[in-house]
Design a protein around this motif. Structure first.
Motif, PDB file in Angstrom:
ATOM      1  N   SER A 280     -26.372   4.680 -12.438  1.00 35.56           N
ATOM      2  CA  SER A 280     -27.268   3.797 -11.677  1.00 35.56           C
ATOM      3  C   SER A 280     -26.486   2.708 -10.960  1.00 35.56           C
ATOM      4  N   PHE A 281     -25.463   2.206 -11.632  1.00 31.71           N
ATOM      5  CA  PHE A 281     -24.619   1.180 -11.025  1.00 31.71           C
ATOM      6  C   PHE A 281     -23.946   1.723  -9.768  1.00 31.71           C
ATOM      7  N   ALA A 282     -23.424   2.935  -9.846  1.00 38.29           N
ATOM      8  CA  ALA A 282     -22.790   3.569  -8.683  1.00 38.29           C
ATOM      9  C   ALA A 282     -23.782   3.710  -7.533  1.00 38.29           C
ATOM     10  N   GLU A 283     -24.991   4.128  -7.823  1.00 35.49           N
ATOM     11  CA  GLU A 283     -26.012   4.282  -6.787  1.00 35.49           C
ATOM     12  C   GLU A 283     -26.331   2.940  -6.127  1.00 35.49           C
ATOM     13  N   ASN A 284     -26.371   1.874  -6.934  1.00 38.95           N
ATOM     14  CA  ASN A 284     -26.751   0.555  -6.427  1.00 38.95           C
ATOM     15  C   ASN A 284     -25.661  -0.089  -5.564  1.00 38.95           C
ATOM     16  N   LEU A 285     -24.445   0.429  -5.638  1.00 39.02           N
ATOM     17  CA  LEU A 285     -23.342  -0.159  -4.884  1.00 39.02           C
ATOM     18  C   LEU A 285     -23.194   0.401  -3.470  1.00 39.02           C
ATOM     19  N   GLN A 286     -23.950   1.430  -3.128  1.00 42.86           N
ATOM     20  CA  GLN A 286     -23.757   2.092  -1.835  1.00 42.86           C
ATOM     21  C   GLN A 286     -24.188   1.197  -0.673  1.00 42.86           C
TER      22      GLN A 286
ATOM     23  N   GLY B 255     -14.250   3.397   6.614  1.00 39.74           N
ATOM     24  CA  GLY B 255     -13.682   4.682   7.013  1.00 39.74           C
ATOM     25  C   GLY B 255     -13.275   5.525   5.821  1.00 39.74           C
ATOM     26  N   ARG B 256     -12.752   4.875   4.774  1.00 39.54           N
ATOM     27  CA  ARG B 256     -12.347   5.596   3.562  1.00 39.54           C
ATOM     28  C   ARG B 256     -13.525   5.895   2.639  1.00 39.54           C
ATOM     29  N   GLN B 257     -14.718   5.389   2.992  1.00 36.83           N
ATOM     30  CA  GLN B 257     -15.958   5.626   2.250  1.00 36.83           C
ATOM     31  C   GLN B 257     -15.962   4.966   0.880  1.00 36.83           C
ATOM     32  N   THR B 258     -15.211   3.884   0.733  1.00 36.88           N
ATOM     33  CA  THR B 258     -15.143   3.195  -0.556  1.00 36.88           C
ATOM     34  C   THR B 258     -15.743   1.793  -0.516  1.00 36.88           C
ATOM     35  N   ALA B 259     -16.343   1.411   0.611  1.00 30.97           N
ATOM     36  CA  ALA B 259     -16.962   0.091   0.729  1.00 30.97           C
ATOM     37  C   ALA B 259     -18.235   0.027  -0.110  1.00 30.97           C
ATOM     38  N   ILE B 260     -18.634  -1.190  -0.478  1.00 26.94           N
ATOM     39  CA  ILE B 260     -19.891  -1.383  -1.197  1.00 26.94           C
ATOM     40  C   ILE B 260     -20.849  -2.208  -0.333  1.00 26.94           C
ATOM     41  N   LYS B 261     -22.075  -2.330  -0.773  1.00 22.11           N
ATOM     42  CA  LYS B 261     -23.123  -2.851   0.103  1.00 22.11           C
ATOM     43  C   LYS B 261     -22.961  -4.324   0.469  1.00 22.11           C
ATOM     44  N   THR B 262     -22.118  -5.061  -0.234  1.00 19.91           N
ATOM     45  CA  THR B 262     -21.903  -6.456   0.153  1.00 19.91           C
ATOM     46  C   THR B 262     -20.716  -6.611   1.102  1.00 19.91           C
ATOM     47  N   VAL B 263     -20.145  -5.514   1.583  1.00 16.45           N
ATOM     48  CA  VAL B 263     -18.972  -5.607   2.459  1.00 16.45           C
ATOM     49  C   VAL B 263     -19.310  -6.439   3.694  1.00 16.45           C
ATOM     50  N   SER B 264     -18.397  -7.344   4.059  1.00 11.54           N
ATOM     51  CA  SER B 264     -18.690  -8.263   5.163  1.00 11.54           C
ATOM     52  C   SER B 264     -17.810  -8.019   6.383  1.00 11.54           C
ATOM     53  N   ASP B 265     -17.048  -6.913   6.370  1.00 11.96           N
ATOM     54  CA  ASP B 265     -16.245  -6.626   7.547  1.00 11.96           C
ATOM     55  C   ASP B 265     -16.156  -5.128   7.799  1.00 11.96           C
ATOM     56  N   LEU B 266     -16.154  -4.790   9.076  1.00 17.95           N
ATOM     57  CA  LEU B 266     -15.945  -3.418   9.521  1.00 17.95           C
ATOM     58  C   LEU B 266     -14.654  -3.393  10.327  1.00 17.95           C
ATOM     59  N   ASP B 267     -13.690  -2.611   9.866  1.00 20.83           N
ATOM     60  CA  ASP B 267     -12.424  -2.473  10.582  1.00 20.83           C
ATOM     61  C   ASP B 267     -12.550  -1.366  11.618  1.00 20.83           C
ATOM     62  N   MET B 268     -12.155  -1.683  12.841  1.00 25.39           N
ATOM     63  CA  MET B 268     -12.318  -0.760  13.960  1.00 25.39           C
ATOM     64  C   MET B 268     -10.995  -0.610  14.701  1.00 25.39           C
ATOM     65  N   LEU B 269     -10.616   0.618  14.971  1.00 24.24           N
ATOM     66  CA  LEU B 269      -9.423   0.910  15.760  1.00 24.24           C
ATOM     67  C   LEU B 269      -9.873   1.405  17.132  1.00 24.24           C
ATOM     68  N   PHE B 270      -9.390   0.749  18.191  1.00 23.91           N
ATOM     69  CA  PHE B 270      -9.695   1.234  19.539  1.00 23.91           C
ATOM     70  C   PHE B 270      -8.378   1.592  20.217  1.00 23.91           C
ATOM     71  N   VAL B 271      -8.273   2.866  20.651  1.00 22.75           N
ATOM     72  CA  VAL B 271      -7.029   3.390  21.210  1.00 22.75           C
ATOM     73  C   VAL B 271      -7.004   3.172  22.719  1.00 22.75           C
ATOM     74  N   LEU B 272      -6.001   2.443  23.175  1.00 21.91           N
ATOM     75  CA  LEU B 272      -5.855   2.101  24.589  1.00 21.91           C
ATOM     76  C   LEU B 272      -4.878   3.047  25.290  1.00 21.91           C
ATOM     77  N   PRO B 273      -4.971   3.141  26.614  1.00 25.42           N
ATOM     78  CA  PRO B 273      -4.028   3.987  27.370  1.00 25.42           C
ATOM     79  C   PRO B 273      -2.595   3.455  27.279  1.00 25.42           C
ATOM     80  N   GLN B 274      -1.634   4.351  27.427  1.00 22.55           N
ATOM     81  CA  GLN B 274      -0.224   3.968  27.372  1.00 22.55           C
ATOM     82  C   GLN B 274       0.127   2.954  28.455  1.00 22.55           C
ATOM     83  N   SER B 275      -0.556   3.028  29.582  1.00 28.39           N
ATOM     84  CA  SER B 275      -0.281   2.091  30.676  1.00 28.39           C
ATOM     85  C   SER B 275      -0.560   0.644  30.277  1.00 28.39           C
ATOM     86  N   VAL B 276      -1.516   0.467  29.392  1.00 27.55           N
ATOM     87  CA  VAL B 276      -1.828  -0.890  28.912  1.00 27.55           C
ATOM     88  C   VAL B 276      -0.684  -1.409  28.040  1.00 27.55           C
ATOM     89  N   PHE B 277      -0.135  -0.526  27.208  1.00 23.64           N
ATOM     90  CA  PHE B 277       1.031  -0.914  26.404  1.00 23.64           C
ATOM     91  C   PHE B 277       2.189  -1.325  27.306  1.00 23.64           C
TER      92      PHE B 277
END
Length: 439
Positions: free
Chosen positions: A8-14, A53-75
């Motif tokens: 039940s604890f595991a279910e409540n953490l999703q 992304g790793r599917q290990t976050a719990i329901k109180t998580v306060s951040d979403l990590d996002m990767l955005f891939v830019l073109p090589q020309s921007v680099f």
């Protein structure tokens, strides 16, 4: 009975706010695609990484990590800067996101652009694909600017593999360690949690076939593994990618030792076990009704109808360090720190002034907006007779003055609230040894 509580604890953490995060993620992706690819796609060139992304976050998580891939020309454009093109890149991405969310706080934070929504933040890491090995290069604007390497998709792949191989128990254990961290109140990054749990499973392969019936022994062994880690070690290797994962204060090792010592002698038949599990994982750990009634009787002497709990007022996601202490003083006596008294096993007597203060606040060090809340909880016969068990959570400042009046094992807690989330907390015992003692 115990296995049902763990299940039940595991279910409540999703996660329970994934839909809202998905909406904001797609909106930011669409905006950046328009700028850098002349596209209106809500999904191309973007990845959810981190614990979600790793599917290990719990329901109180306060951040979403996002990767955005830019073109090589921007680099190429920002790499040609004479100094700190990394900072300029983050600034450009920040300004583009501000066009989509003009009334939302958007800031740069060294390696990412942070967008602050209600109760959660999205951290966007602009990155460039390395064609030789599939990893990514990202900007670090600290110390004049540099380019760093990361490989989050390999970490995600390894996490998903472990979830599949363990019938999801790898995920549940990672999530419960997060709940433990949030409840006890210390900083331990999600990637470090997942990586150390991964190492534990690799060293204890019998738990690949674990069920909830095995969780008591599993956590005794896991806390035993964590407590024996080297406190002088500066980093550990991430699951999958093997990149270094740092944890500077190492408090989790001492906390794991405490948790191990609390659990190690228990069997699943011991009714007192549920007291310890709630102490470790939080009040939300499910307790069977018959045992809950017995607990209510045991705790009658400390029950206060006005007591409040931080998890009922705010989501809790401990991401920063907080340390409190108290100056213990009385006219004619030398001032001492409360933690020093406790460490030296000296008694805290009545008629003392207790000047609680924040010794370290990482949220303030990062120059983030925050609010401070305090909780004073009295225990024992004397405080109960006087109607002074207290336990309310009140808004305050960096200091709080109290006095020792009632005998008992009391405590004080401090909470730092940022963006509507409790992101740091600390707890200090106030053991008053002679009557009457503490208010």
């Amino acid at each position: 009975m115990l296995s049902q509580s763990f299940e039940s604890f595991a279910e409540n953490l999703q996660l329970d706010n994934k839909e809202d995060m998905d909406t904001k993620f797609k909106s930011i992706t669409k905006r950046l695609n328009k700028k850098y690819y002349e596209s209106s796609s809500e999904t191309d060139h973007a990845e959810m990484v981190g614990s979600i992304g790793r599917q290990t976050a719990i329901k109180t998580v306060s951040d979403l990590d996002m990767l955005f891939v830019l073109p090589q020309s921007v680099f190429d454009r920002f790499n040609s800067y004479e100094s700190n093109g990394q900072s300029a890149l983050l600034q450009e991405v920040k300004e583009e996101i501000k066009k989509r969310y003009p009334k939302t706080i958007v800031r740069g934070d060294g390696q990412v652009v942070v967008v602050t929504f209600t109760n959660f933040e999205i951290e966007i890491c602009p990155a460039f694909l390395n064609s030789d090995d599939g990893s990514y290069t990202y900007p670090d604007s600290n110390q004049g600017g540099s380019w760093k390497r990361t490989d989050p998709l390999v970490e995600i792949g390894e996490s998903k593999y472990m979830i599949s191989e363990t019938d999801s128990h790898f995920k549940y254990v990672c999530q419960m360690i997060r709940a433990w961290k949030n409840n006890i109140g210390f900083k331990m990054g999600g990637l470090l949690i997942d990586s150390l749990v991964h190492k534990f499973f690799q060293k204890n392969t019998k738990y690949f076939s674990a069920t909830f019936d095995d969780y008591l022994n599993l956590f005794i062994d896991l806390f035993g593994y964590l407590k024996d880690l080297n406190e002088d070690q500066t980093y550990w290797r991430a699951l999958g990618s093997r990149q270094p994962v740092y944890n500077k204060d190492k408090r989790f090792i001492k906390k794991a030792k405490t948790a191990y010592n609390k659990l190690k002698d228990f069997t699943s038949e011991c009714e007192d076990l549920y007291d310890v599990l709630k102490e470790l994982f939080g009040r939300s750990f499910p307790v069977p009704e018959t045992i809950q009634k017995a607990e209510d009787v045991r705790y009658a002497m400390s029950y206060s109808p006005t007591e409040q709990f931080i998890e009922d007022l705010f989501p809790v996601d401990i991401r920063y360090s907080l340390k409190i202490d108290s100056e213990v003083s009385q006219d004619g006596f030398r001032t001492m720190l409360l933690r020093t008294l406790i460490r030296d096993k000296k008694p805290l007597m009545i008629n003392k002034s207790l000047h609680f203060f924040i010794k370290k606040n990482e949220v303030e060090e990062k120059e983030l907006d925050y609010k401070v809340y305090w909780k004073v909880k009295n225990r024992g016969e004397e405080a109960k007779k006087k109607g002074q068990l207290r336990g309310e959570i009140v808004k305050g400042g960096n200091k709080k003055i109290e006095h020792s009046r009632y005998k008992g094992e009391h405590y004080v807690e401090c909470y730092i609230i940022h963006n509507g989330v409790c992101v740091a907390r600390d707890h200090i015992k106030v053991p008053i040894s002679t009557a009457p003692v503490y208010a």
